[in-house]
Design a protein around this motif. Structure first.
Motif, PDB file in Angstrom:
ATOM      1  N   LYS A  35       0.811  -1.223   0.000  1.00 31.05           N
ATOM      2  CA  LYS A  35       0.000   0.000   0.000  1.00 31.05           C
ATOM      3  C   LYS A  35       0.840   1.267   0.000  1.00 31.05           C
ATOM      4  O   LYS A  35       0.335   2.342  -0.274  1.00 31.05           O
ATOM      5  N   CYS A  36       2.146   1.161   0.307  1.00 34.09           N
ATOM      6  CA  CYS A  36       3.033   2.323   0.248  1.00 34.09           C
ATOM      7  C   CYS A  36       3.640   2.493  -1.146  1.00 34.09           C
ATOM      8  O   CYS A  36       4.482   3.366  -1.351  1.00 34.09           O
ATOM      9  N   GLY A  37       3.215   1.637  -2.083  1.00 30.47           N
ATOM     10  CA  GLY A  37       3.675   1.803  -3.459  1.00 30.47           C
ATOM     11  C   GLY A  37       5.013   1.149  -3.749  1.00 30.47           C
ATOM     12  O   GLY A  37       5.591   1.374  -4.812  1.00 30.47           O
ATOM     13  N   THR A 112       6.466   2.971  10.974  1.00 36.19           N
ATOM     14  CA  THR A 112       6.580   1.514  10.869  1.00 36.19           C
ATOM     15  C   THR A 112       7.647   1.183   9.834  1.00 36.19           C
ATOM     16  O   THR A 112       8.482   0.310  10.035  1.00 36.19           O
ATOM     17  N   HIS A 113       7.583   1.904   8.723  1.00 38.50           N
ATOM     18  CA  HIS A 113       8.582   1.792   7.653  1.00 38.50           C
ATOM     19  C   HIS A 113       9.529   2.988   7.807  1.00 38.50           C
ATOM     20  O   HIS A 113       9.143   4.116   7.497  1.00 38.50           O
ATOM     21  N   PRO A 114      10.765   2.735   8.284  1.00 39.99           N
ATOM     22  CA  PRO A 114      11.639   3.845   8.670  1.00 39.99           C
ATOM     23  C   PRO A 114      11.886   4.896   7.584  1.00 39.99           C
ATOM     24  O   PRO A 114      11.996   6.075   7.876  1.00 39.99           O
ATOM     25  N   GLN A 115      11.946   4.460   6.332  1.00 39.17           N
ATOM     26  CA  GLN A 115      12.269   5.435   5.279  1.00 39.17           C
ATOM     27  C   GLN A 115      11.120   6.408   5.017  1.00 39.17           C
ATOM     28  O   GLN A 115      11.321   7.450   4.410  1.00 39.17           O
ATOM     29  N   GLU A 116       9.913   6.079   5.499  1.00 40.73           N
ATOM     30  CA  GLU A 116       8.756   6.905   5.145  1.00 40.73           C
ATOM     31  C   GLU A 116       8.601   8.052   6.153  1.00 40.73           C
ATOM     32  O   GLU A 116       7.593   8.192   6.849  1.00 40.73           O
ATOM     33  N   THR A 117       9.636   8.880   6.198  1.00 40.92           N
ATOM     34  CA  THR A 117       9.724   9.942   7.199  1.00 40.92           C
ATOM     35  C   THR A 117       8.568  10.935   7.095  1.00 40.92           C
ATOM     36  O   THR A 117       8.171  11.525   8.096  1.00 40.92           O
ATOM     37  N   PRO A 162      15.124   0.362   5.275  1.00 41.17           N
ATOM     38  CA  PRO A 162      13.982   1.127   4.764  1.00 41.17           C
ATOM     39  C   PRO A 162      12.636   0.682   5.314  1.00 41.17           C
ATOM     40  O   PRO A 162      11.739   1.490   5.500  1.00 41.17           O
ATOM     41  N   ARG A 163      12.449  -0.662   5.550  1.00 40.67           N
ATOM     42  CA  ARG A 163      11.091  -1.122   5.822  1.00 40.67           C
ATOM     43  C   ARG A 163      10.952  -2.062   7.017  1.00 40.67           C
ATOM     44  O   ARG A 163       9.850  -2.277   7.480  1.00 40.67           O
ATOM     45  N   ARG A 164      12.056  -2.664   7.488  1.00 37.08           N
ATOM     46  CA  ARG A 164      11.869  -3.759   8.446  1.00 37.08           C
ATOM     47  C   ARG A 164      12.471  -3.468   9.810  1.00 37.08           C
ATOM     48  O   ARG A 164      13.132  -2.465  10.003  1.00 37.08           O
ATOM     49  N   MET A 207       0.513   5.960   9.999  1.00 37.14           N
ATOM     50  CA  MET A 207       1.084   7.014   9.146  1.00 37.14           C
ATOM     51  C   MET A 207       2.281   6.515   8.333  1.00 37.14           C
ATOM     52  O   MET A 207       3.295   6.101   8.897  1.00 37.14           O
ATOM     53  N   HIS A 208       2.155   6.587   7.010  1.00 31.90           N
ATOM     54  CA  HIS A 208       3.191   6.136   6.080  1.00 31.90           C
ATOM     55  C   HIS A 208       3.435   7.211   5.020  1.00 31.90           C
ATOM     56  O   HIS A 208       2.864   8.293   5.078  1.00 31.90           O
ATOM     57  N   SER A 209       4.310   6.868   4.034  1.00 29.88           N
ATOM     58  CA  SER A 209       4.399   7.720   2.848  1.00 29.88           C
ATOM     59  C   SER A 209       4.666   6.859   1.632  1.00 29.88           C
ATOM     60  O   SER A 209       5.289   5.800   1.730  1.00 29.88           O
TER      61      SER A 209
HETATM   62 ZN   LIG Z   1       4.758   2.197   4.606  1.00 30.94          ZN
END
Ligand SMILES: [Zn+2]
Length: 413
Positions: A35-37, A112-117, A162-164, A207-209
């Motif tokens: 869902k974050c693309g 949750t996903h660290p890169q999605e600041t 980035p994600r885990r 909250m994601h990006s």
């Molecule tokens: Zn995400």
């Protein structure tokens, strides 16, 4: 871009790695991605991209917790520990955070996903509004308690993943895996505790990006929820969007759960156990896109929409909260830095905007920003070239006829 994504999707289907992917409908087209693309990566450890924690590290959070904690409207504690033993910090925000009798409950978790600041930058602006003395902040504090976990995956942030998390697990999709990762266990236990309390959660935002470069909510189709919840979601999303119609996509931009509850996300957990009683949704901001920014306009829209959904009247003048009245170039953060740092600025007019980097001799050494941008609040995560040496640099903003004073930044390799 769409064609490439579709082609990638077909390739991946043919390689039969469908195991944890889902088909998503975006503007009527079907895609295979999360869902974050992002396409799912098999090996996170070989895929890390940031030694600077995408501009906001666990230490940055500790500094901000210290600042936020000085407010009388905040209580700070932890809901548990990460794999590597870092506390999962939680802010409790209300008029009196030690007495939440009769308050309505909203929960927000980010990173949750660290890169999605960017999902965190919106959350930070939500915190700023909630702690402010403006009318909206006061009304919300009087009526509600907000629980906010601003960094749900601190190990991933510190490891540069980035994600885990530290066990190389994507926490987002770990909610029905047993045993859960410690971070999931902690948040799930907190949700369970609040849901059986006198003030159960009414709204939960994740909250994601997104690499799709749009701001949107992940809408769950009635096939995976219920016709009643589908209408509730549409009203919720369009209500928020009414405060930022040019910035947030319509409810049907991104449709998920077209074939039942995927049984892996936090929203799935809420739907499975609590159905229509919790509006639990993922929000996606823009991931490192040219339009990234306007975090406070987004935060204002989300808060206004959430209050409308909960039937809590707010009568705040929107204009004063929506657009900046003056130019401002902020100090970069972190500083000193190596090699990435966040630069934020605001412009009251739409114009061509340029931020250039100079050395101490006044020689131009790089262009940080050079594009046409709408009036609003902007930010750019700047990665300095490896060919530039440690030392002092200056940056300044030109927007239309405006030229800012130069700000100093220090590169420490
Ligand atoms: Zn995400």
């Amino acid at each position: 871009m769409k064609k490439i994504l579709l082609l990638l999707s077909l390739l991946i289907i043919s390689a039969s790695t469908l195991k944890s992917q889902e088909l998503q409908i975006i503007q009527g087209q079907t895609y295979l991605m999360d869902k974050c693309g992002f396409m799912e990566e098999e090996d996170e450890a070989n895929n890390f991209t940031s030694v600077e924690n995408w501009g906001y590290s666990y230490d940055s959070l500790l500094v901000d917790l210290n600042l936020w904690g000085q407010s009388p409207y905040v209580k700070i504690d932890s809901i548990g520990l990460s794999v590597q033993g870092r506390p999962l910090w939680q802010l409790t925000i209300s008029s009196n955070p030690n007495d939440i009798t009769n308050k309505r409950t909203v929960f927000i978790h980010a990173r949750t996903h660290p890169q999605e600041t960017e999902g965190f930058w919106v959350t930070e602006q939500i915190i700023n509004i909630l702690l402010s003395e403006n009318e909206l902040g006061q009304i919300i504090r009087e009526n509600c308690v907000f629980y906010i976990v601003p960094m749900y995956n601190p190990d991933g942030v510190e490891l540069g993943y980035p994600r885990r998390n530290a066990n190389n697990v994507d926490l987002e999709s770990n909610w029905f895996t047993f045993p859960n990762e410690p971070e999931v266990s902690a948040l799930k236990a907190r949700f369970t505790e609040l849901m059986s309390s006198p003030n159960p959660i009414e709204v939960e935002l994740n909250m994601h990006s997104s690499s799709l470069c749009k701001r949107y909510f992940v809408y769950h189709d009635s096939a995976g929820t219920s016709p009643q919840f589908a209408v509730m979601q549409q009203n919720f999303i369009e209500g928020i969007r009414s405060y930022y119609p040019t910035g947030i996509e319509p409810w049907n931009y991104y449709i998920s759960w077209t074939g039942g509850n995927p049984m892996k996300y936090p929203e799935s957990w809420f739907w499975y156990y609590h159905g229509e009683s919790v509006m639990a949704l993922t929000y996606e901001d823009m991931y490192q896109c040219s339009g990234t920014g306007n975090f406070n306009i987004t935060a204002n829209a989300i808060l206004r929409g959430v209050m409308d959904y909960m039937n809590i009247p707010t009568s705040v003048d929107l204009i004063s909260l929506s657009l900046p009245e003056e130019f401002l170039l902020e100090q970069n953060y972190p500083n000193p830095f190596n090699p990435a740092t966040m630069i934020r600025w605001q412009s009251p007019v739409s114009s061509w905007q340029t931020i250039k980097l100079y050395n101490t001799l006044g020689e131009e050494v790089d262009t940080i920003v050079d594009e046409y941008l709408e009036a609003g609040y902007h930010s750019k995560l700047y990665n300095i070239s490896s060919t530039l040496p440690s030392g002092v640099y200056f940056y300044s903003l030109q927007a239309g006829n405006f030229i800012s004073a130069a700000k100093k930044m220090i590169l420490l390799r």
